[in-house]
Design an enzyme around this catalytic site. Structure first.
Site, PDB file in Angstrom:
ATOM      1  N   ASP A  81       0.806  -1.216   0.000  1.00 29.45           N
ATOM      2  CA  ASP A  81       0.000   0.000   0.000  1.00 29.45           C
ATOM      3  C   ASP A  81       0.840   1.266   0.000  1.00 29.45           C
ATOM      4  O   ASP A  81       2.016   1.275   0.342  1.00 29.45           O
ATOM      5  CB  ASP A  81      -0.963   0.005   1.188  1.00 29.45           C
ATOM      6  CG  ASP A  81      -0.272  -0.182   2.530  1.00 29.45           C
ATOM      7  OD1 ASP A  81       0.765  -0.875   2.575  1.00 29.45           O
ATOM      8  OD2 ASP A  81      -0.756   0.365   3.539  1.00 29.45           O
ATOM      9  N   GLU A 138      -0.569  -1.927   5.286  1.00 27.38           N
ATOM     10  CA  GLU A 138       0.390  -1.862   6.388  1.00 27.38           C
ATOM     11  C   GLU A 138       0.332  -0.507   7.084  1.00 27.38           C
ATOM     12  O   GLU A 138       0.659  -0.389   8.262  1.00 27.38           O
ATOM     13  CB  GLU A 138       1.812  -2.120   5.855  1.00 27.38           C
ATOM     14  CG  GLU A 138       2.877  -2.280   6.929  1.00 27.38           C
ATOM     15  CD  GLU A 138       3.423  -0.972   7.463  1.00 27.38           C
ATOM     16  OE1 GLU A 138       3.796  -0.911   8.657  1.00 27.38           O
ATOM     17  OE2 GLU A 138       3.474   0.019   6.691  1.00 27.38           O
ATOM     18  N   GLU A 139      -0.109   0.526   6.355  1.00 24.57           N
ATOM     19  CA  GLU A 139       0.028   1.904   6.830  1.00 24.57           C
ATOM     20  C   GLU A 139      -1.083   2.391   7.759  1.00 24.57           C
ATOM     21  O   GLU A 139      -1.025   3.529   8.217  1.00 24.57           O
ATOM     22  CB  GLU A 139       0.096   2.862   5.629  1.00 24.57           C
ATOM     23  CG  GLU A 139       1.285   2.653   4.703  1.00 24.57           C
ATOM     24  CD  GLU A 139       2.605   3.090   5.322  1.00 24.57           C
ATOM     25  OE1 GLU A 139       2.611   3.495   6.508  1.00 24.57           O
ATOM     26  OE2 GLU A 139       3.628   3.028   4.633  1.00 24.57           O
ATOM     27  N   ARG A 180      19.288  -7.140  13.549  1.00 25.95           N
ATOM     28  CA  ARG A 180      19.313  -7.031  15.012  1.00 25.95           C
ATOM     29  C   ARG A 180      18.495  -8.168  15.597  1.00 25.95           C
ATOM     30  O   ARG A 180      17.332  -8.360  15.232  1.00 25.95           O
ATOM     31  CB  ARG A 180      18.753  -5.694  15.485  1.00 25.95           C
ATOM     32  CG  ARG A 180      18.930  -5.487  16.993  1.00 25.95           C
ATOM     33  CD  ARG A 180      18.332  -4.168  17.465  1.00 25.95           C
ATOM     34  NE  ARG A 180      18.657  -3.928  18.861  1.00 25.95           N
ATOM     35  CZ  ARG A 180      19.719  -3.271  19.302  1.00 25.95           C
ATOM     36  NH1 ARG A 180      20.581  -2.770  18.438  1.00 25.95           N
ATOM     37  NH2 ARG A 180      19.929  -3.092  20.589  1.00 25.95           N
ATOM     38  N   HIS A 362       7.804   8.681   4.558  1.00 26.29           N
ATOM     39  CA  HIS A 362       6.550   9.409   4.741  1.00 26.29           C
ATOM     40  C   HIS A 362       6.702  10.907   4.455  1.00 26.29           C
ATOM     41  O   HIS A 362       5.986  11.734   5.037  1.00 26.29           O
ATOM     42  CB  HIS A 362       5.982   9.199   6.153  1.00 26.29           C
ATOM     43  CG  HIS A 362       5.523   7.799   6.416  1.00 26.29           C
ATOM     44  ND1 HIS A 362       4.470   7.492   7.257  1.00 26.29           N
ATOM     45  CD2 HIS A 362       5.965   6.605   5.946  1.00 26.29           C
ATOM     46  CE1 HIS A 362       4.300   6.184   7.299  1.00 26.29           C
ATOM     47  NE2 HIS A 362       5.200   5.626   6.504  1.00 26.29           N
TER      48      HIS A 362
END
Length: 389
Positions: A81, A138-139, A180, A362
């Site tokens: 998206d 996802e947003e 990580r 963004h």
């Protein structure tokens, strides 16, 4: 010794990946509206011989490929998206959708997984089951595409032993793979607080209960949550994002509201901060004679990379790009809905450098760095081959 995917294996596919990425970038779709993107992805996967399932948790697509008699299965996820932002890059493939752009690089994420999908379908250098997840929405926060796909039976319909995903990382050199183990990205909770006081004339404050004064004392008291309640070796953030109240200079308001963003990297600290916020807000309000309503919304959980899967992904990345080329990623206070998958399956979320001069995520001048496409596609191909070898 068995040969696995190398960076040079994707040199011939680079031009096609560029075409795909630029097409997706020019035709972005918002969360839960990814119909054309999903159709594009599905068409490519079917062309390459995948068993394709559409409309999983909305416009989600899962491509499954089985090879050999191996009994292991792996899932790799990309998001599809875009965001409601007007693009200002002026690139030749800039968004053609007014007010919508791929300002987070999901066009690149989708392209890299498609690049790996084509290679794996052509070479078939694995034994087991490959599940490629193309996720919508996802947003949009905690009730987005990951939870929707899981609720739609993702892991029951497409069983896997482990799941992997990645996100581009502005500020790191293009193509750099960052890893990580353990906590990587923060849990993100939202707190909405409404204070009820007693309004009146600004000249007679003694007859009122001023919710703005109450709110101000709460703002200051909240600054002690991290500094005085959280172990100094832990990382956490409590931010007061909004404070609204009052309508005129000569009026003491009847009510006021605050909203908070809370970021934490361990379940224990997350619970501790929630308890401390409730105690501070309620006791501060009571001390002024006000009442309060608190809405505490738990957002995405912590992105917690399983040690075994992270060690495996690090080994694969090192094989691909060279010894000493896979740095440890710093803790990221942002959140990511891949965390919901990791609550169900062991796995690893990876960061892929987008360039040291990359615009921030963004923002209207962001663009995914095409120099990362080959690295990302080769990483997914080699990781799948090694896991299913």
């Amino acid at each position: 010794m068995k040969k696995f995917a190398e960076l040079e294996d994707f040199a011939s596919a680079e031009a096609e990946m560029l075409r795909i990425r630029h097409h997706l970038h020019a035709h972005p779709e918002l969360s839960f509206q990814e119909e054309n993107t999903a159709a594009f992805v599905s068409g490519k996967l079917e062309q390459w011989g995948y068993e394709v399932t559409r409309n999983v948790g909305g416009h989600g697509v899962v491509g499954r490929l089985r090879e050999g008699d191996g009994n292991r299965s792996i899932a790799i996820r990309a998001d599809m998206d875009a965001l409601p932002i007007t693009e200002v890059t002026e690139s030749e493939y800039a968004s053609t959708a007014p007010g919508i752009m791929h300002a987070c690089g999901h066009d690149g994420h989708t392209t890299m997984l498609l690049g790996a999908a084509e290679y794996l379908a052509r070479t078939r250098n694995f034994s087991g089951t490959l599940n490629l997840i193309f996720q919508p929405a996802e947003e949009v926060g905690p009730n987005g595409g990951a939870k929707a796909m899981i609720a739609d039976g993702l892991f029951e319909r497409f069983p896997c032993d482990a799941i992997f995903g990645l996100h581009n990382h502005p500020g790191a050199p293009a193509g750099t793979i960052l890893m990580r183990s353990g906590p990587l990205m923060a849990a993100a909770d939202t707190v909405n607080i409404t204070l009820h006081g007693k309004g009146g004339h600004a000249a007679r404050p003694h007859l009122c209960i001023d919710p703005i004064v109450v709110g101000s004392s709460i703002v200051m008291a909240l600054q002690t949550v991290v500094s005085r309640s959280v172990d100094s070796t832990e990382t956490a953030v409590v931010t007061v994002g909004t404070f609204n109240g009052g309508t005129a200079t000569n009026v003491i308001a009847q009510s006021a509201s605050l909203s908070l963003s809370v970021r934490t990297f361990s379940p224990e600290v997350r619970a501790l901060i929630k308890d401390r916020i409730y105690m501070i807000v309620e006791t501060q309000a009571e001390s002024w004679g006000a009442t309060v309503d608190i809405e505490y919304d738990s957002g995405h959980p912590i992105v917690f990379n399983a040690p075994e899967e992270t060690a495996f992904a690090t080994e694969v990345a090192t094989e691909l790009t060279g010894e000493g080329s896979v740095p440890e990623c710093a803790l990221i206070p942002g959140s990511e809905d891949f965390s919901h998958y990791l609550d169900h399956k062991p796995g690893c979320f990876i960061r892929l450098g987008n360039g040291e001069d990359s615009a921030a995520l963004h923002t209207p001048n962001y663009d995914f760095n095409d120099r990362s496409l080959t690295t990302g596609a080769a990483l997914w191909a080699r990781l799948a081959e090694r896991y299913l070898s």
